[in-house]
Design a protein around this motif. Structure first.
Motif, mmCIF file in Angstrom:
data_model
loop_
_atom_site.group_PDB
_atom_site.id
_atom_site.type_symbol
_atom_site.label_atom_id
_atom_site.label_comp_id
_atom_site.label_asym_id
_atom_site.label_seq_id
_atom_site.Cartn_x
_atom_site.Cartn_y
_atom_site.Cartn_z
ATOM 1 N N GLY A 34 -18.472 -20.719 23.932
ATOM 2 C CA GLY A 34 -19.437 -21.448 23.608
ATOM 3 C C GLY A 34 -19.991 -21.247 22.091
ATOM 4 N N GLN A 35 -18.626 -20.790 21.211
ATOM 5 C CA GLN A 35 -18.877 -20.212 19.843
ATOM 6 C C GLN A 35 -17.825 -21.075 19.104
ATOM 7 O OE1 GLN A 35 -19.122 -16.387 18.784
ATOM 8 N NE2 GLN A 35 -21.113 -15.840 19.937
ATOM 9 N N ILE A 36 -18.205 -21.352 17.727
ATOM 10 C CA ILE A 36 -17.022 -21.482 16.778
ATOM 11 C C ILE A 36 -16.922 -20.363 16.132
ATOM 12 C CG2 ILE A 36 -16.928 -23.177 14.834
ATOM 13 C CD1 ILE A 36 -18.822 -25.034 15.880
ATOM 14 N N GLN A 206 -8.846 -23.448 5.112
ATOM 15 C CA GLN A 206 -9.175 -23.057 3.557
ATOM 16 C C GLN A 206 -10.264 -23.106 3.096
ATOM 17 O OE1 GLN A 206 -5.549 -23.700 0.997
ATOM 18 N NE2 GLN A 206 -4.686 -24.826 2.693
ATOM 19 N N SER A 207 -11.181 -24.252 3.345
ATOM 20 C CA SER A 207 -12.361 -24.490 2.971
ATOM 21 C C SER A 207 -13.446 -23.615 3.515
ATOM 22 C CB SER A 207 -12.545 -25.970 3.189
ATOM 23 O OG SER A 207 -12.817 -26.714 2.037
ATOM 24 N N ALA A 208 -13.450 -22.421 2.925
ATOM 25 C CA ALA A 208 -14.552 -21.612 3.589
ATOM 26 C C ALA A 208 -15.956 -21.821 3.455
ATOM 27 C CB ALA A 208 -14.333 -20.215 2.903
ATOM 28 N N HIS A 209 -16.295 -22.443 2.451
ATOM 29 C CA HIS A 209 -17.879 -22.820 2.434
ATOM 30 C C HIS A 209 -18.388 -23.635 3.527
ATOM 31 C CE1 HIS A 209 -21.661 -23.956 0.628
ATOM 32 N NE2 HIS A 209 -21.374 -25.207 0.771
ATOM 33 N N LEU A 210 -17.920 -24.916 3.899
ATOM 34 C CA LEU A 210 -18.165 -25.670 4.996
ATOM 35 C C LEU A 210 -18.226 -24.772 6.231
ATOM 36 C CD1 LEU A 210 -17.326 -29.088 3.570
ATOM 37 C CD2 LEU A 210 -19.671 -28.280 3.993
ATOM 38 N N ALA A 211 -16.834 -24.342 6.419
ATOM 39 C CA ALA A 211 -16.676 -23.695 7.561
ATOM 40 C C ALA A 211 -17.712 -22.560 8.191
ATOM 41 C CB ALA A 211 -15.050 -22.887 7.685
ATOM 42 N N LEU A 212 -17.822 -21.830 7.249
ATOM 43 C CA LEU A 212 -18.966 -20.948 7.427
ATOM 44 C C LEU A 212 -20.285 -21.398 7.615
ATOM 45 C CD1 LEU A 212 -17.931 -18.052 4.803
ATOM 46 C CD2 LEU A 212 -17.432 -17.935 7.387
ATOM 47 N N HIS A 217 -18.983 -16.715 13.958
ATOM 48 C CA HIS A 217 -18.051 -15.453 13.716
ATOM 49 C C HIS A 217 -16.834 -15.900 12.914
ATOM 50 C CE1 HIS A 217 -17.630 -11.102 14.209
ATOM 51 N NE2 HIS A 217 -16.274 -11.492 14.162
ATOM 52 N N GLY A 218 -16.458 -15.098 12.097
ATOM 53 C CA GLY A 218 -15.050 -15.401 11.191
ATOM 54 C C GLY A 218 -14.373 -14.337 10.919
ATOM 55 N N GLY A 230 -16.643 -10.913 10.868
ATOM 56 C CA GLY A 230 -17.991 -10.482 10.866
ATOM 57 C C GLY A 230 -18.741 -11.724 10.936
ATOM 58 N N THR A 231 -20.096 -11.852 10.509
ATOM 59 C CA THR A 231 -20.895 -12.886 10.488
ATOM 60 C C THR A 231 -20.568 -13.730 9.315
ATOM 61 O OG1 THR A 231 -22.496 -11.622 9.190
ATOM 62 C CG2 THR A 231 -22.662 -11.604 11.663
ATOM 63 N N PRO A 232 -20.994 -14.967 9.181
ATOM 64 C CA PRO A 232 -20.810 -15.783 8.154
ATOM 65 C C PRO A 232 -21.344 -15.245 6.768
ATOM 66 C CG PRO A 232 -21.498 -17.234 9.962
ATOM 67 C CD PRO A 232 -21.428 -15.999 10.413
ATOM 68 N N GLU A 233 -22.664 -14.450 6.970
ATOM 69 C CA GLU A 233 -23.174 -13.887 5.917
ATOM 70 C C GLU A 233 -22.132 -12.843 5.465
ATOM 71 O OE1 GLU A 233 -24.430 -14.449 8.721
ATOM 72 O OE2 GLU A 233 -25.898 -16.107 8.274
#
Length: 242
Positions: A34-36, A206-212, A217-218, A230-233
């Motif tokens: 249930g997560q992206i 590659q496009s980190a801004h929109l993905a985060l 989690h990433g 870690g977290t997007p932050e």
């Protein structure tokens, strides 16, 4: 609330091309139900190789997982054939060759679902839902896929994966070659699919801004290794994330 046990667990895998060239080294990551989860990094970092290792498509590149394990719902799937992986509920939206250009939109959806083993009635229901989730495809249902725009092809590729009723959706470079507005719409739709279908997603970007913006989690890859997660932050503080 997401389960504490990952749906997908990659444990210290190494991938060799032609039995001599090491593409990724000791890569480990978890994807929870249930997560992206996003996998970020520059071109050539090893993101697509990781996705192909999970989906079973390494063999077509004369590569294999030489060390480590890939567990899906607790079952080892490393070095299995793509159809075996798909039968367990994993669907891949590839970076290239996303659609059958000589088939109509509806034929693309029906053909992909038929290969998955999903029953005909369920398949028809899911095709109807695809047109609800991606309304731009509805008026083009009888159009050849080769005449679709880049954004429409991405929608069709995602829709075809959904017809297979996957438990885990693997998406390789969602934003590649698309206008920012289209990418934003697709990202928003992915969040909707997560909420309404309970879909679990591993997104390579590659496009980190929109993905985060949509990630729970990433992970960041550099030179075939995971260097940070870690977290997007937390990931936004990394020097290479923009």
């Amino acid at each position: 609330m997401a389960s504490t046990e990952p749906l997908l667990r990659v444990e210290k895998i190494e991938v060799l091309y032609q039995k001599v060239i090491t593409a990724i080294h000791g890569v480990s990551l978890d994807v929870h139900p249930g997560q992206i989860t996003v996998l970020l990094g520059a071109n050539g970092a090893g993101k697509t190789t990781t996705l192909r290792a999970v989906s079973g498509f390494l063999g077509s590149d004369d590569a294999d997982v030489s060390e480590g394990r890939i567990l899906f719902d607790g079952e080892a799937i490393e070095n299995r054939q793509p159809h075996e992986v798909a039968a367990r509920g994993i669907a891949l939206v590839p970076e290239h060759n996303k659609v059958f250009e000589t088939l109509t939109v509806t034929e693309n959806l029906d053909a992909t679902g038929a290969d998955s083993g999903v029953g005909k009635a369920t398949r028809r229901q899911m095709i109807d839902r695809v047109f609800e989730y991606f309304p731009r495809l509805a008026p083009a249902r009888n159009r050849l896929a080769g005449y679709l725009s880049g954004g429409e092809r991405q929608m069709l590729a995602m829709g075809a994966a959904l017809v297979c009723s996957p438990r885990l959706l693997l998406v390789d470079e969602l934003s590649l070659g698309l206008a920012p507005r289209i990418v934003e719409d697709l990202m928003t739709q992915m969040v909707k699919l997560k909420k309404e279908l309970g879909l679990t997603v591993l997104l390579v970007e590659q496009s980190a801004h929109l993905a985060l913006e949509i990630a729970d989690h990433g992970y960041i890859m550099e030179n075939g290794r995971i260097v940070l997660d870690g977290t997007p932050e937390r990931l936004r503080q990394h020097k290479d994330v923009q």
